[in-house]
Design a protein around this motif. Structure first.
Motif, short mmCIF file in Angstrom:
data_model
loop_
_atom_site.label_atom_id
_atom_site.label_comp_id
_atom_site.label_asym_id
_atom_site.label_seq_id
_atom_site.Cartn_x
_atom_site.Cartn_y
_atom_site.Cartn_z
N LEU A 185 0.84 -1.19 0.00
CA LEU A 185 0.00 0.00 0.00
C LEU A 185 0.88 1.25 0.00
CD1 LEU A 185 -2.69 -1.04 2.66
CD2 LEU A 185 -2.66 -1.48 0.20
N ASP A 186 0.60 2.15 -0.92
CA ASP A 186 1.42 3.35 -1.06
C ASP A 186 0.51 4.57 -0.97
OD1 ASP A 186 3.30 5.24 -1.59
OD2 ASP A 186 3.64 4.67 -3.69
N ARG A 187 0.74 5.36 0.05
CA ARG A 187 -0.10 6.54 0.23
C ARG A 187 0.10 7.55 -0.89
NH1 ARG A 187 -0.32 11.62 1.86
NH2 ARG A 187 1.94 11.71 1.63
N GLU A 188 1.30 7.57 -1.48
CA GLU A 188 1.60 8.54 -2.53
C GLU A 188 1.11 8.09 -3.91
OE1 GLU A 188 3.52 9.33 0.96
OE2 GLU A 188 4.04 7.56 -0.26
N SER A 189 0.37 7.00 -4.00
CA SER A 189 -0.13 6.51 -5.28
C SER A 189 -1.21 7.45 -5.83
CB SER A 189 -0.69 5.10 -5.12
OG SER A 189 -1.35 4.69 -6.31
N ILE A 190 -1.34 7.43 -7.15
CA ILE A 190 -2.37 8.26 -7.80
C ILE A 190 -3.78 7.76 -7.49
CG2 ILE A 190 -0.83 8.97 -9.68
CD1 ILE A 190 -2.19 6.85 -11.43
N TYR A 191 -3.89 6.53 -7.01
CA TYR A 191 -5.20 5.96 -6.69
C TYR A 191 -5.66 6.35 -5.29
CZ TYR A 191 -4.01 3.14 -10.75
OH TYR A 191 -3.63 2.73 -12.00
N VAL A 192 -4.83 7.04 -4.54
CA VAL A 192 -5.18 7.44 -3.18
C VAL A 192 -5.59 8.90 -3.20
CG1 VAL A 192 -4.36 7.71 -0.81
CG2 VAL A 192 -3.60 5.75 -2.19
N LYS A 193 -6.79 9.19 -2.74
CA LYS A 193 -7.30 10.54 -2.69
C LYS A 193 -7.51 10.94 -1.23
CE LYS A 193 -7.69 10.35 -7.18
NZ LYS A 193 -6.71 11.05 -8.05
N GLY B 23 -20.64 -3.35 -1.22
CA GLY B 23 -20.12 -2.67 -0.04
C GLY B 23 -18.82 -1.97 -0.38
N THR B 24 -18.56 -0.87 0.26
CA THR B 24 -17.36 -0.06 0.00
C THR B 24 -16.46 -0.09 1.22
OG1 THR B 24 -18.62 1.39 -1.47
CG2 THR B 24 -16.53 2.23 -0.63
N LEU B 25 -15.16 -0.37 0.96
CA LEU B 25 -14.15 -0.38 2.01
C LEU B 25 -13.24 0.82 1.77
CD1 LEU B 25 -12.74 -1.78 4.42
CD2 LEU B 25 -11.34 -3.02 2.73
N GLN B 26 -13.09 1.67 2.79
CA GLN B 26 -12.23 2.84 2.71
C GLN B 26 -11.07 2.66 3.69
OE1 GLN B 26 -14.79 6.19 3.45
NE2 GLN B 26 -15.47 6.31 1.30
N ILE B 27 -9.84 2.64 3.14
CA ILE B 27 -8.63 2.43 3.94
C ILE B 27 -7.92 3.76 4.07
CG2 ILE B 27 -6.48 1.13 4.16
CD1 ILE B 27 -7.67 -0.93 2.23
N TYR B 28 -7.81 4.24 5.29
CA TYR B 28 -7.04 5.46 5.54
C TYR B 28 -5.59 5.06 5.75
CZ TYR B 28 -5.63 9.95 7.46
OH TYR B 28 -5.02 11.15 7.66
N LEU B 29 -4.70 5.52 4.83
CA LEU B 29 -3.29 5.13 4.86
C LEU B 29 -2.51 6.14 5.69
CD1 LEU B 29 -2.80 4.03 1.15
CD2 LEU B 29 -3.16 2.60 3.17
#
Length: 815
Positions: free
Chosen positions: A465-473, A495-501
């Motif tokens: 998991l990369d917080r700096e990825s373009i897929y992370v908003k 269902g939606t899963l939201q991961i706070y990195l």
């Protein structure tokens, strides 16, 4: 002399006339057309002038008083015969002198003229035609008495003639049909409407006094006489109860108006129609057609009609008295249903507005009531049929699984390795009675970092998991999953899963900017270059930053210095009293962030060192120097540019001078000095074998021209000589003119231009063809020796251009 007895007798005569007319009017047995002379009539009265005069018999003289002459009454529409005598006018002086009588006024000498006239000698006044009271009810005339000379012998007297009204006009209604209305259930005496008729006769007499009565009523329900009319005013009112719009909605009444105070024997009558509309009141409550209704609804459905309630109402359709309003009294405490009214049929449509759950409620028992938009009339009670029970059954359907927490939020540090279990994202099946199994699948995973266990919904990472990825908003990575049951048919829920990195320090800072410029000599106004850094991480793994110069090479710290401005900014500058040649220098800088542990990055900034003006801006020369050239090189470049420009200028001047000399040079010069005496190369058209296939027949002249002459007009070859009569043109000189050869050439060119018969006739040139043989024989026996008898001395006369030729072949001695 006028006497009192004469006036009295005149008044009595007029009274008798009125009496006779009255007797004629009241005698109902007088037939129409019978002469009125059958009725007693008094003789016409005599009216004496009341002026003063002498009493010759008694010799006395006294002043007479003026008398009021009673009016003359004339019945309208008299049948004559005409003229009909009305009264006699005379003066008591007519025994002594001749008197002439006349009348003036409207009806005599004023329009309408000649209604009345008078016998000028006898003084008898007549009416000449029937009078119409409705046109004019009275006349005012003046009677005059004059002698034969026109002198007035009596004072004028006033005559008032009144037209006696006769009943000759029927009452007339303004409209033939009158419309009125009355509410149903109205009490007796309720005002309905007003009718009025007008009679043109005198309304102060019975002739114009109109009375009203109702002739008929249609229909007769509930009784024939539901209404009455005021005989004098024409107001119609109700006289009986029982008006019911639902039984009789409209009445038609015939009203008669009669004059002569309603006397049907003598009066004239007319009729009109009164249409009375019975207006609706809400005297009929709505009644449901059944006491029980039923319906069914699938669970989780909305905006569907599950039952239809029918109602009847006898009041006027589509009015507030008829429009139904439905209400749920009990049985729907959570507000799942509502009842909407169909505007056309007035039915009640039981509609689902909130989804129902079979697992919670398998049926509903509703109690509904119906009422009108308008309130019921006073005294009307609601019917028991205004309420009903509605049973609604709920149908079970396969509901999709649902995620109890949706969306689900979790927190994780970035950089966790693949195979890390994050959470269990499980769904529930609302169909608890069916015991169905649920399978999970991934619906949307933008970076493909996650996987889900098909049976229990466990989420495991498949990538870092990369917080700096373009897929992370906004530090959140979002993925959606699908839960599907095994029902028939199968149902699915998402269902939606939201991961706070959570950020970790995994990105070193980068220096900004990459390039800049600085003055070669530092001063108080220009102190250096402001630098900062960018870090993809966030606090506390980003700033404040630490900027350092490396220890190697040593020249970096010897020439440059870094001073701290703030936590994120620093200033790079030259050391005091250090001078660098203009140019581009690469300065390495070490930047460190505030992470734990911190990350460092060695970056290089390209600094252009250049001479500056007083404002600290690089000069033009300084910019060039900063590009890498020294002062000597710049001076050399400038000298080369000046030399190149000078050479170009000299070459242009030389070209212009040569052009001027060429223009002033003579046409024919010595062959050795003529620069034009060179081989001239023209455009080459050939080069291949195809271009050498010439048609030489075009250059041959045919032996006969008959085939050309025999051609029809307008058809000929363009390369043939035109067959037209040749015009006479100046003959070209055969021997060259002894003058200038240039004049000779121009003269020949002019002659050729003015000769239309000269070739070329078209683009194809036709040359003279001499044939296959020549009678001249060979020219090989000719020689160019000057020892012959040929005399070339005339060449000396051709001018200086042929001087050399004359020297070669002229009469000079051989060397």
């Amino acid at each position: 002399m006028t006497s009192v007895g004469s006036l009295h007798s005149a008044y009595c005569s007029v009274s008798d006339l009125v009496l006779s007319q009255k007797v004629m009017m009241e005698d109902g047995k007088v037939a129409e057309g019978k002469e009125r002379k059958d009725v007693f009539q008094a003789p016409p009265p005599v009216i004496m002038f009341s002026g003063s005069g002498l009493n010759s018999s008694k010799g006395l003289r006294r002043q007479k008083r003026d008398w009021v002459i009673p009016p003359i009454n004339v019945a309208e529409n008299s049948r004559g015969p005409f003229p009909q005598m009305l009264v006699s006018i005379r003066s008591d002086q007519d025994q002594d002198i001749s008197i002439r009588y006349s009348i003036t006024g409207v009806g005599a000498d004023q329009p309408p003229n000649e209604v009345f006239n008078i016998d000028p000698v006898l003084g008898k006044m007549f009416v000449t035609k029937p009078l119409d009271r409705e046109h004019r009810s009275s006349y005012h005339l003046r009677a005059h008495a004059v002698d034969m000379n026109g002198n007035q012998v009596e004072n004028p007297i006033d005559l008032y003639i009144f037209v006696i009204d006769m009943n000759d006009n029927r009452p007339e209604f303004k409209n033939q049909v009158y419309n009125g209305s009355v509410d149903e259930g109205s009490k007796p005496g309720t005002y309905v409407m007003h009718l009025s008729a007008f009679d043109a006769d005198d309304n102060t007499t019975a002739n114009g006094m109109v009375r009203y009565r109702i002739l008929s009523q249609t229909p007769h329900s509930p009784i024939p006489n539901m209404f009455t009319i005021n005989s004098e005013t024409g107001d119609i009112v109700t006289v009986a109860p029982g008006l019911d719009r639902e039984k009789v909605s409209q009445y038609t009444i015939i009203v008669q108006a009669t004059d002569m105070e309603g006397n049907l024997n003598f009066g004239l009558s007319n009729t009109a129609t009164a249409i009375i509309t019975v207006t609706d009141i809400n005297d009929n409550p709505p009644m449901l057609t059944s006491r029980t209704f039923s319906g069914e609804v699938p669970e989780n459905r909305v905006d569907v009609v599950v039952a239809n309630l029918t109602v009847i109402d006898a009041d006027q359709a589509h009015s507030p008295n008829w429009n139904a309003i439905y209400q749920i009294i009990s049985g729907d405490q959570f507000g799942h249903f509502t009842i909407r009214t169909d505007p056309v049929t007035n039915d009640g449509m039981v509609t689902v507005v909130k989804p129902v759950d079979f697992e919670m409620n398998r049926s509903f028992m509703l109690k509904v009531a119906v009422s009108n938009q308008a309130h019921l009339a006073s005294g009307i009670q609601s019917s028991l049929q205004s309420t009903a029970d509605v049973t609604i059954s709920v149908q079970d359907v396969n509901e999709p699984p649902y995620f109890p927490t949706n969306p689900k939020h979790i927190r994780f540090e970035e950089g966790v390795p693949a195979g890390t279990s994050l959470t269990t994202f499980s769904a529930s099946d609302p169909d608890r009675l069916h015991m169905q199994s649920i399978r999970y699948s991934k619906l949307n995973d933008p970076a493909d970092w996650l996987s889900i266990n098909r049976t229990n919904g466990q989420i495991v990472t498949t990538g870092m998991l990369d917080r700096e990825s373009i897929y992370v908003k906004n530090n959140i990575y979002e993925a959606t999953f699908l839960a599907t049951d095994n029902g028939s048919p199968a149902a699915s829920g998402t269902g939606t899963l939201q991961i706070y990195l959570i950020d970790i320090n995994d990105n070193p800072p980068a220096l900004i900017p990459k390039e800049s410029q600085i003055c070669e000599r530092m001063n108080k106004n220009v102190n250096g270059v402001n630098i900062t850094a960018a870090d993809a991480d966030t606090d506390p793994n980003a700033g404040p930053f630490v900027f350092e110069l490396p220890n190697f090479p040593t020249s970096i710290r010897r020439n440059w210095t870094i001073s701290r401005i703030s936590g994120d900014y620093a200033r790079l500058g030259l050391r005091y009293q250090v001078y660098l040649e203009p140019g581009v220098y690469e300065v390495p800088i070490i930047v460190s962030d505030s992470g734990n542990p911190p990350l460092s990055n060695r970056s290089v900034i390209k600094v252009k060192v250049c001479p500056c003006d007083e404002n600290g801006d690089c000069t033009t020369l300084g910019a060039v120097a900063a590009a890498g050239l020294g002062t000597g090189a710049i001076i050399s470049i400038l000298i080369c540019v000046i030399i190149l420009l000078s050479m170009v200028l000299l070459f242009v001047v030389w070209i212009k001078r040569r052009e001027k000399e060429r223009q002033t040079k003579q046409l024919l010069i010595d062959p050795e000095d003529d620069v034009r005496d060179n081989i001239l190369k023209y455009d080459e058209e050939g080069g291949g074998e195809e271009d050498q296939d010439y048609d030489l027949s075009q250059l041959q002249q045919p032996d006969s021209l008959e085939h050309i002459i025999s051609k029809p007009p307008g058809v000929r070859r363009v390369d043939e000589r035109p067959i037209i009569p040749e015009s006479q043109y100046p003959i070209r000189p055969v021997v060259p003119h002894p003058g200038d050869i240039g004049d000779f050439i121009h003269e020949g060119l002019r002659a050729a231009d003015n000769d239309p018969t000269a070739p070329p006739y078209d683009s194809l040139l036709v040359f003279d063809y001499e044939g296959s043989g020549s009678t001249a024989g060979s020219v090989s026996s000719l020689n160019s020796s000057s020892t012959g008898d040929q005399d070339y001395d005339y060449l000396n006369d051709w001018g200086p251009r042929f001087k050399k030729l004359a020297d070669m072949y002229g009469g000079g001695d051989d060397d």
